[in-house]
Enzyme design. Structure first.
Site, short mmCIF file in Angstrom:
data_model
loop_
_atom_site.label_atom_id
_atom_site.label_comp_id
_atom_site.label_asym_id
_atom_site.label_seq_id
_atom_site.Cartn_x
_atom_site.Cartn_y
_atom_site.Cartn_z
N CYS A 332 0.83 -1.20 0.00
CA CYS A 332 0.00 0.00 0.00
C CYS A 332 0.87 1.26 0.00
O CYS A 332 1.56 1.54 -0.98
CB CYS A 332 -0.97 -0.04 1.17
SG CYS A 332 -2.42 1.01 0.94
N HIS A 428 -3.94 -5.77 1.00
CA HIS A 428 -3.80 -6.05 2.43
C HIS A 428 -4.31 -7.46 2.69
O HIS A 428 -5.27 -7.92 2.07
CB HIS A 428 -4.63 -5.06 3.26
CG HIS A 428 -4.12 -3.66 3.21
ND1 HIS A 428 -2.94 -3.28 3.80
CD2 HIS A 428 -4.64 -2.55 2.63
CE1 HIS A 428 -2.75 -1.98 3.61
NE2 HIS A 428 -3.77 -1.51 2.91
#
Length: 485
Positions: A332, A428
């Site tokens: 991310c 994630h």
């Protein structure tokens, strides 16, 4: 139908774990249970089935209830992105940014939405277990409160106060809470729990009785130190400050602790691997030169955390590691840092501008207002994977032609460098999948264990629930929740 709220004498007294354990204990008794936290502050979040985001602790508590997480379970989420500002999430959606100066005024206006979420949950189940935030003894924050007594009184939910004996002073913490809060708030508290006790509970019997006598509240039990809690995802970054001893004979995976680190529970599955030592590297400490893999984690403020990374000299450590042939994985915000540049033309994270990235991936990121929130599945590094995306901005460039993953119904995602040693992804939760985790570890010479992280978490919840059944008066808590005590 009924409800019960756990509040604490302070932060990090173990409320989140106790709520999760009680949710599983009640669910094991055949009840339909839902977790709820009116207001949370955390950069560890999860994407819900309805396309929103909630605190990681409430997602875990939903798992404990054996239900899908929903945005109503945490209607107000604050995600710190600078020392004095936080992103405001209301019922799963971004509503704007709040500063320290205007939050108290703004939060009072959110009580109607908090109560609406709570009532929807309560209408669909037998029992709601509510978690407070911080402590009701913080009387300087009482005006406009929606996290503790402000919610409890508005919703008419009885409260059990949790004290942490491990940190010391638990008698004063509980009795002192009674002394400083308003009588109307004290009337909402119907008893207390002692948490994190080590040793023989009989040794605390006199102290337990002293609390009952001095506070006027009955005790519901003494909870022992719950060893299984270490296997649960953590929401509070304070756990990162505790560190872990270095061991030998294992391949080192190092992750620098950034000020606005987000979703660091992505790395929890690595703790299952006997061939891996996970080192969370605190500020002021160099990244170990013997690391086989460096992971740059998610961040709520990519540009600010990238500047911090450079100020620590970690960029020098990362480039030296890369020159030695070491592997690097960016997740991310960490993925964004690995590129050539990060541009913020609209001032999403702060003043508009553009900064140079670490340059280990031939990609560039442009931050934008729209927030990507979705659960995904597909193949990463040739292995099945599932997880979620939660980010602002778009990353493009030549290295995306070598994607990290191929997502079902979406297509290529992430990037891999030409020599294959640097990888970046917005996914994630990807390390929770045993196959994908094993494929990544094979790149650093480690044979994956194949252990199922989700199954390990589920087993830990059952162990915690069993401990609570032994040491807490669950029947009396259930009577309190139902209003029959």
């Amino acid at each position: 139908m009924g409800a019960l709220m756990l509040q604490g004498t302070g932060s990090d007294v173990g409320k989140s774990v106790l709520v999760a354990g009680l949710c599983r204990a009640f669910a094991n008794r055949g009840l339909a249970v839902r977790p709820f936290k009116p207001q949370n502050m955390s950069n560890n979040a999860a994407v819900t089935a309805d396309g929103g985001e909630i605190g990681r602790a409430q997602a875990l508590q939903a798992i404990a209830c054996r239900v899908e997480p929903h945005s109503d379970m945490n209607p107000v989420l604050l995600k710190p992105q600078a020392d004095r500002t936080s992103q405001l999430i209301v019922q799963g959606r971004v509503r704007g940014t709040l500063g320290s100066g205007n939050f108290r005024e703004a939060r009072g206006s959110l009580i109607a939405e908090v109560l609406a979420s709570y009532r929807r949950l309560r209408a669909e189940c037998d029992l709601v277990v509510v978690e407070g935030a911080g402590s009701p003894a913080e009387i300087n924050l009482r005006a406009g409160d929606i996290a503790n007594m402000g919610f409890a009184r508005a919703a008419g939910v009885p409260v059990v106060l949790v004290g942490d004996i491990d940190r010391g002073g638990v008698i004063a913490a509980i009795v002192g809470t009674r002394a400083v809060i308003e009588p109307e708030d004290a009337a909402m508290i119907r008893g207390f729990l002692i948490n994190k006790f080590r040793g023989d509970p009989a040794l605390f019997e006199d102290g337990y009785r002293a609390i009952e006598e001095r506070s006027g509240w009955p005790g519901f039990g003494v909870v022992p130190w719950l060893a299984a809690a270490v296997r649960l995802p953590s929401e509070d970054a304070v756990v990162l400050e505790r560190g872990a001893p270095r061991g030998g004979g294992r391949r080192l995976v190092a992750c620098p602790i950034l000020p606005r680190i987000a979703n660091f529970d992505d790395l929890d599955p690595l703790k299952l691997e006997p061939g891996v030592e996970l080192a969370m590297v605190p500020p002021g400490t160099p990244i170990p030169g013997d690391a086989a893999l460096i992971v740059l984690p998610g961040s709520k403020a990519t540009i600010a955390d990238l500047a911090f990374l450079r100020a620590q000299g970690w960029d020098i450590d990362i480039h030296a590691h890369h020159r030695r042939g070491g592997a690097v994985l960016g997740l991310c915000g960490g993925y964004q840092m690995l590129g050539r540049s990060v541009a913020d033309p609209l001032g999403i994270e702060g003043p508009p501008g553009q900064v140079e990235g670490l340059g280990l991936l031939d990609v560039a990121t442009r931050l934008a207002p729209g927030k990507m929130l979705r659960q995904v599945a597909g193949v990463a590094l040739g292995a099945p994977v599932h997880g979620y995306e939660m980010h602002m901005g778009e990353t493009t460039g030549p290295d995306t032609a070598r994607p990290f993953a191929l997502l079902d119904g979406i297509g290529p995602e992430g990037a891999i460098s030409r020599n294959g040693s640097v990888m970046g992804s917005y996914l994630h939760g990807l390390l929770a999948a045993p196959e994908a985790r094993g494929t990544l570890l094979a790149r650093i010479g480690v044979a994956g264990s194949g252990r199922d992280h989700a199954a390990d978490v589920d087993a830990a919840l059952d162990q915690i629930a069993a401990e609570l059944e032994c040491h807490v008066d669950i029947d009396r808590l259930l009577q309190l929740a139902r209003g029959t005590s």
